[in-house]
Design a protein around this motif. Structure first.
Motif, PDB file in Angstrom:
ATOM      1  N   UNK A   1     -19.127 -20.620 -23.098  1.00 19.46           N
ATOM      2  CA  UNK A   1     -19.420 -20.462 -21.542  1.00 19.46           C
ATOM      3  C   UNK A   1     -20.843 -20.635 -21.259  1.00 19.46           C
ATOM      4  N   UNK A   2     -21.658 -20.386 -22.146  1.00 20.78           N
ATOM      5  CA  UNK A   2     -22.986 -20.324 -21.898  1.00 20.78           C
ATOM      6  C   UNK A   2     -23.819 -21.554 -22.089  1.00 20.78           C
ATOM      7  N   UNK A   3     -24.912 -21.898 -21.733  1.00 22.45           N
ATOM      8  CA  UNK A   3     -25.774 -22.954 -22.017  1.00 22.45           C
ATOM      9  C   UNK A   3     -27.145 -22.240 -23.090  1.00 22.45           C
ATOM     10  N   UNK A   4     -27.038 -22.890 -24.288  1.00 22.24           N
ATOM     11  CA  UNK A   4     -28.117 -22.770 -25.240  1.00 22.24           C
ATOM     12  C   UNK A   4     -29.001 -23.960 -25.186  1.00 22.24           C
ATOM     13  N   UNK A   5     -30.320 -23.790 -24.826  1.00 25.97           N
ATOM     14  CA  UNK A   5     -31.121 -24.880 -24.606  1.00 25.97           C
ATOM     15  C   UNK A   5     -32.569 -24.502 -25.136  1.00 25.97           C
ATOM     16  N   UNK A   6     -33.399 -25.586 -25.580  1.00 26.58           N
ATOM     17  CA  UNK A   6     -34.800 -25.160 -26.015  1.00 26.58           C
ATOM     18  C   UNK A   6     -35.534 -24.480 -24.844  1.00 26.58           C
ATOM     19  N   UNK A   7     -36.513 -23.683 -25.332  1.00 29.15           N
ATOM     20  CA  UNK A   7     -37.227 -22.709 -24.526  1.00 29.15           C
ATOM     21  C   UNK A   7     -37.914 -23.659 -23.332  1.00 29.15           C
ATOM     22  N   UNK A   8     -38.383 -24.911 -23.542  1.00 28.05           N
ATOM     23  CA  UNK A   8     -38.873 -25.616 -22.476  1.00 28.05           C
ATOM     24  C   UNK A   8     -37.795 -26.010 -21.591  1.00 28.05           C
ATOM     25  N   UNK A   9     -36.808 -26.180 -21.827  1.00 30.64           N
ATOM     26  CA  UNK A   9     -35.695 -26.635 -20.855  1.00 30.64           C
ATOM     27  C   UNK A   9     -35.044 -25.426 -20.197  1.00 30.64           C
ATOM     28  N   UNK A  10     -35.302 -24.166 -20.255  1.00 29.23           N
ATOM     29  CA  UNK A  10     -34.692 -22.947 -19.829  1.00 29.23           C
ATOM     30  C   UNK A  10     -34.804 -22.960 -18.269  1.00 29.23           C
ATOM     31  N   UNK A  11     -36.073 -23.011 -17.758  1.00 26.23           N
ATOM     32  CA  UNK A  11     -36.028 -22.823 -16.501  1.00 26.23           C
ATOM     33  C   UNK A  11     -35.356 -23.922 -15.592  1.00 26.23           C
ATOM     34  N   UNK A  12     -35.441 -25.218 -15.932  1.00 24.88           N
ATOM     35  CA  UNK A  12     -34.974 -26.422 -15.488  1.00 24.88           C
ATOM     36  C   UNK A  12     -33.472 -26.173 -15.482  1.00 24.88           C
ATOM     37  N   UNK A  13     -32.822 -25.695 -16.504  1.00 19.43           N
ATOM     38  CA  UNK A  13     -31.261 -25.555 -16.817  1.00 19.43           C
ATOM     39  C   UNK A  13     -30.959 -24.434 -16.038  1.00 19.43           C
ATOM     40  N   UNK A  14     -31.657 -23.284 -15.800  1.00 19.19           N
ATOM     41  CA  UNK A  14     -31.330 -22.459 -14.729  1.00 19.19           C
ATOM     42  C   UNK A  14     -31.045 -22.848 -13.406  1.00 19.19           C
ATOM     43  N   UNK A  15     -32.289 -23.442 -12.856  1.00 19.12           N
ATOM     44  CA  UNK A  15     -32.295 -23.866 -11.556  1.00 19.12           C
ATOM     45  C   UNK A  15     -31.279 -24.859 -11.305  1.00 19.12           C
ATOM     46  N   UNK A  16     -31.050 -25.781 -12.340  1.00 24.45           N
ATOM     47  CA  UNK A  16     -29.795 -26.757 -12.047  1.00 24.45           C
ATOM     48  C   UNK A  16     -28.563 -26.029 -11.923  1.00 24.45           C
ATOM     49  N   UNK A  17     -28.165 -25.256 -12.855  1.00 24.26           N
ATOM     50  CA  UNK A  17     -27.011 -24.422 -12.891  1.00 24.26           C
ATOM     51  C   UNK A  17     -26.938 -23.584 -11.235  1.00 24.26           C
ATOM     52  N   UNK A  18     -27.837 -23.082 -10.957  1.00 26.23           N
ATOM     53  CA  UNK A  18     -28.096 -22.278  -9.769  1.00 26.23           C
ATOM     54  C   UNK A  18     -27.572 -23.045  -8.441  1.00 26.23           C
ATOM     55  N   UNK A  19     -28.458 -24.193  -8.496  1.00 25.35           N
ATOM     56  CA  UNK A  19     -28.323 -25.010  -7.357  1.00 25.35           C
ATOM     57  C   UNK A  19     -26.849 -25.554  -7.366  1.00 25.35           C
ATOM     58  N   UNK A  20     -26.424 -26.120  -8.435  1.00 19.92           N
ATOM     59  CA  UNK A  20     -25.055 -26.537  -8.460  1.00 19.92           C
ATOM     60  C   UNK A  20     -23.834 -25.571  -7.958  1.00 19.92           C
ATOM     61  N   UNK A  21     -24.112 -24.229  -8.079  1.00 17.80           N
ATOM     62  CA  UNK A  21     -23.170 -23.166  -7.605  1.00 17.80           C
ATOM     63  C   UNK A  21     -23.446 -22.765  -6.180  1.00 17.80           C
ATOM     64  N   UNK A  22     -24.776 -22.675  -5.925  1.00 15.96           N
ATOM     65  CA  UNK A  22     -25.007 -22.527  -4.485  1.00 15.96           C
ATOM     66  C   UNK A  22     -24.483 -23.534  -3.252  1.00 15.96           C
ATOM     67  N   UNK A  23     -24.456 -24.872  -3.733  1.00 17.83           N
ATOM     68  CA  UNK A  23     -23.907 -25.995  -3.062  1.00 17.83           C
ATOM     69  C   UNK A  23     -22.331 -26.085  -2.997  1.00 17.83           C
TER      70      UNK A  23
END
Length: 343
Positions: free
Chosen positions: A110-132
């Motif tokens: 259910x979750x996304x496990x990503x390298x630390x450098x990709x955490x913020x971009x992944x979080x914002x991508x998932x947030x925007x996907x749901x917001x839209x």
């Protein structure tokens, strides 16, 4: 007619059919799925960060779907891999620890496990996907917006990352408030919505005539003033321009000029090479042309108010300092306005 050749063909067909069927029915040997070693799972989880990209994810007491649910996690809630978990690492479950110290297990799928450098971009991508998404309700959009604002206020991000995070948070707030206006949700009748608006009251404006809420464009402009030369300031400027509520100015010249100056002209002035300069220049020229194509129809009725004169002077100052191509298109229309209104 000799039927023997025909019978032979039929028999041969039957034999071939039976042989082919036996091949299809023959058991196939399937390779056993390769299981990841617990040590490899532990190493992988130790080097990644976890993004919660859903609403209401269950935190289980044990790595078992039937075990007790300790509580539901919010979208984007910070969780870390629990290195102290006593259970052996499993492919389907991740042991996690929350910021309040609570530990449990969440489904890996259910979750996304990503390298630390990709955490913020992944979080914002998932947030925007749901917001839209049109399938996400108002309560979920509130939760997502609150989560991103909390992350932006955590102190973990600075510089380019911070301004981008704050700009995105403002964009999510705009989309959430837009849905509230669209659905005619009244905060007085919804305590959770009222609390949401209170949490963000310094970023919002209320239009009494329409009964709608808007994100204050100054939220984005102030962000630009604090971080003027970041790679995401252009995006924040775009959001500032787009956040200005549409006003029915009618023939009110001051109102129409002010709307242009505070939004698109201000963007062109601040970002002469911005991504939206061409689009905004085209819009401004179209509006100014409609106002000045017949100078006699310009609503500069005597005595001309100081407000109109002030707006024209400010716009001319902005237009005199923008790029030469944009200046050539915009300034002549403003000079017509000055000629007619400063008599």
């Amino acid at each position: 007619m000799n039927s023997r050749p025909l019978l032979k063909m039929i028999r041969r067909g039957l034999v071939f059919s039976l042989f082919f069927s036996s091949l299809l029915a023959a058991p196939t040997i399937q390779e056993k799925a390769k299981q990841t070693k617990p040590s490899e799972i532990y190493k992988r989880d130790s080097n990644t960060q976890i993004v919660i990209p859903v609403i209401g994810l269950n935190l289980h007491l044990f790595a078992d779907q039937k075990s007790d649910v300790l509580r539901k996690l919010k979208f984007g809630e910070p969780v870390t891999f629990d290195r102290d978990s006593l259970e052996s690492p499993k492919e389907d479950w991740i042991p996690v620890k929350l910021e309040d110290g609570l530990s449990g297990f969440i489904k890996r799928s259910v979750v996304r496990s990503v390298p630390p450098k990709q955490y913020l971009s992944t979080l914002l991508f998932e947030a925007e996907r749901m917001i839209l998404s049109k399938n996400i309700d108002f309560a979920a959009k509130q939760e997502i917006t609150d989560s991103i604002f909390q992350v932006s206020g955590s102190g973990k991000y600075t510089g380019d990352d911070f301004i981008f995070l704050r700009a995105k948070a403002g964009f999510f707030l705009k989309k959430t408030v837009d849905l509230m206006n669209e659905k005619s949700i009244k905060p007085d009748n919804d305590p959770s919505t009222l609390e949401f608006l209170k949490r963000h009251q310094t970023k919002l404006l209320y239009d009494y005539s329409s009964g709608k809420y808007y994100v204050d464009s100054n939220y984005f402009w102030k962000l630009l003033e604090s971080y003027p030369k970041t790679k995401h300031s252009d995006y924040a400027g775009y959001l500032a321009s787009e956040s200005i509520p549409l006003v029915d100015c009618g023939t009110d010249l001051k109102c129409r000029l002010e709307e242009m100056r505070k939004g698109k002209l201000r963007y062109i002035y601040l970002f002469p090479t911005g991504n939206y300069v061409n689009l905004y220049t085209k819009d401004l020229v179209a509006n100014l042309h409609s106002m000045t194509k017949d100078p006699d129809s310009i609503p500069c009725f005597l005595p001309v108010s100081e407000g109109i004169k002030s707006e024209i002077n400010q716009m001319i100052r902005y237009a005199s300092e923008i790029g030469p191509r944009e200046k050539k298109q915009i300034l002549p229309h403003l000079q017509i306005l000055k000629k007619e209104c400063f008599r």
